[in-house]
Design a protein around this motif. Structure first.
Motif, PDB file in Angstrom:
ATOM      1  N   UNK A 172       0.731  -1.289   0.024  1.00 40.43           N
ATOM      2  CA  UNK A 172      -0.068  -0.107  -0.072  1.00 40.43           C
ATOM      3  C   UNK A 172       0.976   1.390   0.004  1.00 40.43           C
ATOM      4  N   UNK A 173       1.989   1.243   0.844  1.00 42.02           N
ATOM      5  CA  UNK A 173       2.781   2.293   0.569  1.00 42.02           C
ATOM      6  C   UNK A 173       3.492   2.646  -0.591  1.00 42.02           C
ATOM      7  N   UNK A 174       4.149   1.473  -1.021  1.00 42.17           N
ATOM      8  CA  UNK A 174       5.149   1.618  -2.135  1.00 42.17           C
ATOM      9  C   UNK A 174       4.154   1.969  -3.524  1.00 42.17           C
ATOM     10  N   UNK A 188      -3.996  -9.705   0.969  1.00 43.43           N
ATOM     11  CA  UNK A 188      -2.507  -9.852   1.623  1.00 43.43           C
ATOM     12  C   UNK A 188      -2.815 -10.362   3.029  1.00 43.43           C
ATOM     13  N   UNK A 189      -3.369  -9.569   3.744  1.00 44.78           N
ATOM     14  CA  UNK A 189      -3.431  -9.696   5.326  1.00 44.78           C
ATOM     15  C   UNK A 189      -4.094 -11.125   5.683  1.00 44.78           C
ATOM     16  N   UNK A 190      -5.283 -11.215   5.018  1.00 42.93           N
ATOM     17  CA  UNK A 190      -6.102 -12.426   5.287  1.00 42.93           C
ATOM     18  C   UNK A 190      -5.254 -13.753   4.920  1.00 42.93           C
ATOM     19  N   UNK A 191      -5.050 -13.741   3.444  1.00 47.20           N
ATOM     20  CA  UNK A 191      -4.157 -14.901   3.094  1.00 47.20           C
ATOM     21  C   UNK A 191      -3.124 -15.247   3.756  1.00 47.20           C
ATOM     22  N   UNK A 192      -2.125 -14.518   4.482  1.00 47.40           N
ATOM     23  CA  UNK A 192      -1.098 -14.415   5.042  1.00 47.40           C
ATOM     24  C   UNK A 192      -1.302 -14.775   6.370  1.00 47.40           C
ATOM     25  N   UNK A 193      -2.298 -14.161   7.219  1.00 40.01           N
ATOM     26  CA  UNK A 193      -2.622 -14.545   8.528  1.00 40.01           C
ATOM     27  C   UNK A 193      -3.229 -16.195   8.427  1.00 40.01           C
ATOM     28  N   UNK A 194      -4.033 -16.622   7.490  1.00 39.44           N
ATOM     29  CA  UNK A 194      -4.698 -17.783   7.674  1.00 39.44           C
ATOM     30  C   UNK A 194      -3.777 -18.925   7.345  1.00 39.44           C
ATOM     31  N   UNK A 211      -1.224  -9.316  -2.777  1.00 36.55           N
ATOM     32  CA  UNK A 211      -1.910  -7.763  -2.550  1.00 36.55           C
ATOM     33  C   UNK A 211      -1.748  -6.791  -3.739  1.00 36.55           C
ATOM     34  N   UNK A 212      -0.580  -6.774  -4.503  1.00 31.17           N
ATOM     35  CA  UNK A 212      -0.206  -6.048  -5.611  1.00 31.17           C
ATOM     36  C   UNK A 212      -0.974  -6.503  -6.735  1.00 31.17           C
TER      37      UNK A 212
END
Length: 589
Positions: free
Chosen positions: A491-493, A513-519, A554-555
């Protein structure tokens, strides 16, 4: 003077120094609390950034990971140092030029969306609390061993100290406290490393001693001797990795891009007066960080050699004092599998550590009995990776004051990062959730009160994570980096360098990105840990490296959704153009 008395003296003196600095630099406004008034000298900010960066994972656990994994452990060195360079080049100057208080501030304005700000706050809190678990565990380990208290008690002591200087001083107090903490932790890390390098190789420079000849008359280098010793015991060669190339690359990338997305490090560059000072701060910090990071491989190698020399084929009755002391708090263990009273370390088999569960009674040799085996097959010894740096001076037989100094350094490393993370969480809640979203009418004084209250609550939650940690310190931190890589960094980049990314694209990308990685991490580490083997991983990538795939997801999601949603407003495009202009050409310097 004994070790415990010296530890009380050094740790107590350091605490008094930290609290004194916090009182001296007490925050009087939200600008002081969030960004230290934006007036920190670049050198001081570089030292504070280094202390914020070199957490319990760097000080306590990184050398332990390298000591046990050998070449595979180098992913932490490569990922964390390479990631810092990315942060300094790609993000820090632009975020400083943006000139706000928090990372969600940038995301909220760049993506012209309250929802984007809220999603960024959610990601930030996820990452920060995951990261802070490792710091509070580090505090508990140090206190439990050197002050002879329970781990829980050690965590509570750490909570009280952090509460006093983080809540009172805010970023202003934390910044100058972290300068002092850097001095303490780097001195504490280097002194025993220099001592042990001299003992092992006669070379006083650990970075050079790491490649020198061992002074035992065999005319072989440290790494050659280490390879020979541990392969004779059945371990894999120290200089050969066991991880697949794709997993090594994925973990390294996750650590690198996660580094560049860590909110508590990014916010440090908001505290200097000018954009050029942000670049200078990054350069100074890299120098300060490299001192420890170039020393860690030597510390790891020396520690592994000394462990084998002091405990393998030694009877429990004649075991060195350090073993029984760390055994008493449950961080080393011995199970006499062949009933000969002798400790066997890795005989004919590779070590697969399993956290031991102790029983109340003692064995025939006086050892603490276990409800489960500390490892597979014939190996009889369990050693927690998190003790390597802390126990290293004891293992090498160094003076008591060196042991006490390392304890003070370990506490400084853990508390410095914990304080930075707590401030980030506090700022996200008080500034981004309340002031910018749900309670815009509150004044500066009310916002400052909310920030301190949020910091107090965050300290309590962080303490719970320290008392009930999910894994080794460095592994917990690695998960935080994976979550940061998958959510915040893209998001920053993309927000800085790609004008076409829309708010809808950024929001869905961060969530995906967050949900996939966390799960993925939760499934393999907590729900089905028995399935955590390479043949079950996606593309052969472990949970520690899955943040790289989360980042790519995410990207891709951000670009795809942006193609089907309205382009950003013209004022957003102008904001991006302005960020990327040199200060002398900027329309809003």
């Amino acid at each position: 003077m004994n070790t415990q008395t010296l530890t009380f003296l050094l740790v107590g003196s350091s605490f008094a120094l930290y609290i004194g600095i916090a009182i001296w630099s007490r925050a009087g406004s939200t600008r002081d609390f969030y960004v230290a008034g934006g007036a920190v000298n670049p050198i001081a900010n570089g030292m504070a950034t280094a202390a914020d960066w070199m957490s319990a994972a760097s000080f306590i656990s990184m050398a332990g990971i390298i000591a046990f994994l050998g070449r595979d452990g180098s992913v932490y060195l490569l990922g964390w140092t390479g990631g810092y360079v990315l942060l300094a080049l790609l993000l820090a100057p632009y975020l400083r030029k943006f000139g706000r208080y928090t990372v969600p501030d940038f995301i909220g304005e760049r993506y012209y969306s309250r929802t984007a700000r809220l999603v960024a706050v959610l990601c930030l809190i996820f990452v920060s609390f995951t990261y802070i678990a490792g710091q509070m565990r580090g505090v508990g380990i140090v206190f439990s061993r050197f002050l002879e208290v329970e781990v829980t008690t050690g965590v509570i002591i750490g909570m009280v100290i952090v509460f006093m200087y983080a809540v009172l001083g805010g970023m202003k107090g934390i910044t100058y406290t972290q300068v002092a903490q850097y001095c303490v932790l780097i001195f504490a890390y280097l002194v025993p490393a220099i001592f042990i390098s001299i003992l092992v190789t006669n070379n006083p420079v650990p970075q050079l001693g790491f490649g020198s000849v061992v002074n035992d008359g065999l005319n072989i280098s440290v790494l050659q001797k280490l390879d020979s010793v541990i392969t004779d015991l059945g371990f894999s060669p120290y200089t050969e990795g066991q991880k697949s190339t794709v997993d090594v690359l994925a973990i390294t990338a996750a650590l690198m891009f996660g580094t560049a997305g860590l909110p508590h490090v990014l916010v440090r560059f908001f505290t200097v007066p000018k954009v050029s000072d942000a670049r200078l701060s990054a350069g100074y910090a890299l120098v300060f960080i490299s001192i420890l990071y170039t020393t860690a491989p030597a510390v790891a190698a020396f520690a592994r050699l000394n462990i084998v020399d002091t405990i393998h084929e030694t009877s429990y009755e004649n075991a060195p004092s350090w073993f029984s002391q760390w055994e008493s708090i449950g961080l080393v263990a011995w199970k006499d599998k062949n009933n000969d009273g002798v400790m066997q370390y890795g005989v004919g088999q590779a070590l697969v550590p399993t956290k031991p569960t102790f029983l109340d009674e003692r064995g025939t040799s006086g050892e603490r009995l276990l409800a489960n085996s500390p490892s597979v097959s014939n190996n009889e010894i369990y050693i927690d990776r998190d003790i390597i740096v802390l126990a290293n001076p004891e293992i090498a037989g160094l003076p008591n004051w060196v042991i006490a100094l390392v304890a003070a350094g370990g506490v400084a490393a853990a508390l410095s990062t914990a304080a930075g993370l707590l401030l980030v969480i506090s700022s996200a809640i008080s500034h981004d959730l309340l002031k910018k979203t749900f309670m815009p009418e509150i004044n500066d004084r009310q916002e400052l009160f909310c920030a301190r209250l949020a910091a107090a609550v965050a300290v309590f939650v962080a303490g719970l994570f320290g008392i009930y940690p999910p894994a080794f310190v460095a592994q917990v931190v690695a998960f935080a980096f994976g979550l940061a890589a998958a959510s915040i960094f893209p998001a920053l980049f993309l927000g800085i360098f790609v004008k076409s990314i829309t708010r809808e694209g950024a929001i869905t990308g961060m969530l995906a990105g967050l949900l996939f990685t966390f799960c993925y991490i939760v499934f393999f580490k907590f729900i089905e840990p028995s399935q955590n083997f390479p043949e079950n991983w996606m593309f052969g990538i472990s949970p520690e490296g899955i943040g790289t795939i989360g980042m790519l997801l995410n990207i891709i999601t951000s670009f795809t959704v942006s193609l089907f949603t309205p382009r950003p407003h013209e004022n957003v495009v102008k904001l991006i153009d302005d960020l990327r202009l040199p200060p002398s050409e900027s329309r809003n310097t």
